[in-house]
Design a protein around this motif. Sequence first.
Motif, PDB file in Angstrom:
ATOM      1  N   GLY A 122       0.724  -1.156   0.174  1.00  0.00           N
ATOM      2  CA  GLY A 122       0.139   0.020  -0.052  1.00  0.00           C
ATOM      3  C   GLY A 122       0.627   1.378  -0.082  1.00  0.00           C
ATOM      4  N   HIS A 145      -5.572   2.335   7.652  1.00  0.00           N
ATOM      5  CA  HIS A 145      -4.388   1.569   7.576  1.00  0.00           C
ATOM      6  C   HIS A 145      -3.826   0.917   8.640  1.00  0.00           C
ATOM      7  CE1 HIS A 145      -3.377   5.541   4.915  1.00  0.00           C
ATOM      8  NE2 HIS A 145      -3.953   4.319   4.152  1.00  0.00           N
ATOM      9  N   LYS A 199      -2.098   6.912  -9.028  1.00  0.00           N
ATOM     10  CA  LYS A 199      -3.330   7.889  -8.390  1.00  0.00           C
ATOM     11  C   LYS A 199      -3.260   9.472  -9.141  1.00  0.00           C
ATOM     12  CE  LYS A 199      -3.781   5.389  -4.256  1.00  0.00           C
ATOM     13  NZ  LYS A 199      -4.084   5.274  -2.786  1.00  0.00           N
ATOM     14  N   LYS A 224       4.643  -8.193  -7.700  1.00  0.00           N
ATOM     15  CA  LYS A 224       4.144  -8.798  -6.714  1.00  0.00           C
ATOM     16  C   LYS A 224       4.758 -10.217  -6.518  1.00  0.00           C
ATOM     17  CE  LYS A 224       0.538  -6.311  -5.070  1.00  0.00           C
ATOM     18  NZ  LYS A 224       0.672  -5.131  -5.856  1.00  0.00           N
ATOM     19  N   GLY A 230      -6.724  -5.052   0.501  1.00  0.00           N
ATOM     20  CA  GLY A 230      -7.933  -4.658   0.948  1.00  0.00           C
ATOM     21  C   GLY A 230      -8.877  -4.823  -0.254  1.00  0.00           C
ATOM     22  N   ASP A 233     -10.903  -3.489  -1.843  1.00  0.00           N
ATOM     23  CA  ASP A 233     -10.697  -2.484  -2.976  1.00  0.00           C
ATOM     24  C   ASP A 233     -10.082  -3.290  -4.241  1.00  0.00           C
ATOM     25  OD1 ASP A 233      -9.007  -1.867  -1.133  1.00  0.00           O
ATOM     26  OD2 ASP A 233      -8.318  -0.181  -2.269  1.00  0.00           O
ATOM     27  N   TRP A 234      -9.182  -4.183  -4.011  1.00  0.00           N
ATOM     28  CA  TRP A 234      -8.524  -5.036  -4.863  1.00  0.00           C
ATOM     29  C   TRP A 234      -9.266  -6.313  -5.128  1.00  0.00           C
ATOM     30  CZ3 TRP A 234      -4.432  -2.512  -7.493  1.00  0.00           C
ATOM     31  CH2 TRP A 234      -4.134  -1.247  -7.069  1.00  0.00           C
ATOM     32  N   ARG A 253     -12.328  -3.157   3.836  1.00  0.00           N
ATOM     33  CA  ARG A 253     -11.800  -1.598   4.164  1.00  0.00           C
ATOM     34  C   ARG A 253     -12.676  -1.119   5.317  1.00  0.00           C
ATOM     35  NH1 ARG A 253      -9.049   1.692   0.305  1.00  0.00           N
ATOM     36  NH2 ARG A 253     -10.307   3.287   0.844  1.00  0.00           N
ATOM     37  N   ILE A 300     -13.263   6.277   6.162  1.00  0.00           N
ATOM     38  CA  ILE A 300     -11.948   6.771   6.089  1.00  0.00           C
ATOM     39  C   ILE A 300     -11.139   6.665   4.843  1.00  0.00           C
ATOM     40  CG2 ILE A 300     -10.887   5.217   7.807  1.00  0.00           C
ATOM     41  CD1 ILE A 300      -9.709   7.846   9.245  1.00  0.00           C
TER      42      ILE A 300
HETATM   43  N1  C2G Z   1      -7.502   0.598   3.759  1.00  0.00           N
HETATM   44  C1  C2G Z   1      -8.554  -0.062   4.682  1.00  0.00           C
HETATM   45  N2  C2G Z   1      -9.342   1.130   5.039  1.00  0.00           N
HETATM   46  C2  C2G Z   1      -9.364   2.251   4.845  1.00  0.00           C
HETATM   47  C3  C2G Z   1      -8.477   2.776   3.865  1.00  0.00           C
HETATM   48  C4  C2G Z   1      -7.287   1.778   3.220  1.00  0.00           C
HETATM   49  O1  C2G Z   1      -8.395  -1.059   5.081  1.00  0.00           O
HETATM   50  N3  C2G Z   1     -10.435   3.269   4.986  1.00  0.00           N
HETATM   51  C5  C2G Z   1      -6.385  -0.278   3.226  1.00  0.00           C
HETATM   52  C6  C2G Z   1      -6.608  -0.516   1.665  1.00  0.00           C
HETATM   53  O2  C2G Z   1      -7.513  -1.376   1.337  1.00  0.00           O
HETATM   54  C7  C2G Z   1      -4.865  -1.048   1.566  1.00  0.00           C
HETATM   55  C8  C2G Z   1      -4.039  -0.529   2.551  1.00  0.00           C
HETATM   56  O3  C2G Z   1      -5.088   0.137   3.618  1.00  0.00           O
HETATM   57  O4  C2G Z   1      -4.792  -2.320   1.623  1.00  0.00           O
HETATM   58  C9  C2G Z   1      -3.255   0.794   2.112  1.00  0.00           C
HETATM   59  O5  C2G Z   1      -4.201   1.781   1.486  1.00  0.00           O
HETATM   60  P1  C2G Z   1      -3.537   2.565   0.405  1.00  0.00           P
HETATM   61  O6  C2G Z   1      -2.606   3.472   0.579  1.00  0.00           O
HETATM   62  O7  C2G Z   1      -4.805   3.317  -0.157  1.00  0.00           O
HETATM   63  O8  C2G Z   1      -3.274   1.574  -0.800  1.00  0.00           O
HETATM   64  P2  C2G Z   1      -3.147   1.413  -2.373  1.00  0.00           P
HETATM   65  O9  C2G Z   1      -2.580   2.877  -2.939  1.00  0.00           O
HETATM   66  O10 C2G Z   1      -4.536   0.842  -2.682  1.00  0.00           O
HETATM   67  O11 C2G Z   1      -2.077   0.670  -2.475  1.00  0.00           O
HETATM   68  O12 C2G Z   1       0.043  -3.076  -4.815  1.00  0.00           O
HETATM   69  C10 C2G Z   1      -1.033  -2.308  -4.216  1.00  0.00           C
HETATM   70  C11 C2G Z   1      -0.957  -1.179  -4.040  1.00  0.00           C
HETATM   71  O13 C2G Z   1       0.352  -0.633  -3.541  1.00  0.00           O
HETATM   72  C12 C2G Z   1      -2.135  -0.662  -2.607  1.00  0.00           C
END
Ligand code: C2G
Length: 129
Positions: free
Chosen positions: A8, A17, A45, A78, A93, A95-96, A114, A118
Amino acid sequence: MTTVITFGTFDVFHVGHLRILQRARSLGDQLIVGVSSDQLNFKKKGRNPVYSESERLEIIRAIGCVQDVFLEESLELKADYIKQFNANILVMGDDWQGKFDDLETICKVVYLERTPAISTTEVIEKIRY
Ligand code: C2G
């Protein structure tokens, strides 16, 4: 010894996080975290993170449930990272959801829910206005 790996950006570190790191760690004996590089974050992003990769690495390294950190340079690496660290479980998370199922040939893949309501984007918006 069960090794869990997760990835992440973890920009502007918040409780969502923290909770995913704690839940990932609870699935095994040690947790390794790949922190997305600034360049990878820009690719994903379209903006630079608020905190630099060295600051984000420093913060994640200091979290109690994290045993080791490294810089994630590419989403496509990965499988290499999983092998390098002999990881048994990949946590992402939800979202993936489904995106890394092909890695099930080398380790277990778990998607965790997630934390609702937040996100780094919301924190930035709250500070801004
Ligand atoms: N996360 C969560 N709840 C939230 C926000 C984030 O559980 N409200 C989790 C995300 O699902 C992720 C981790 O925190 O597993 C880190 O979030 P990000 O920094 O947004 O990760 P991302 O940029 O999606 O990077 O190789 C994959 C990427 O590097 C994942």
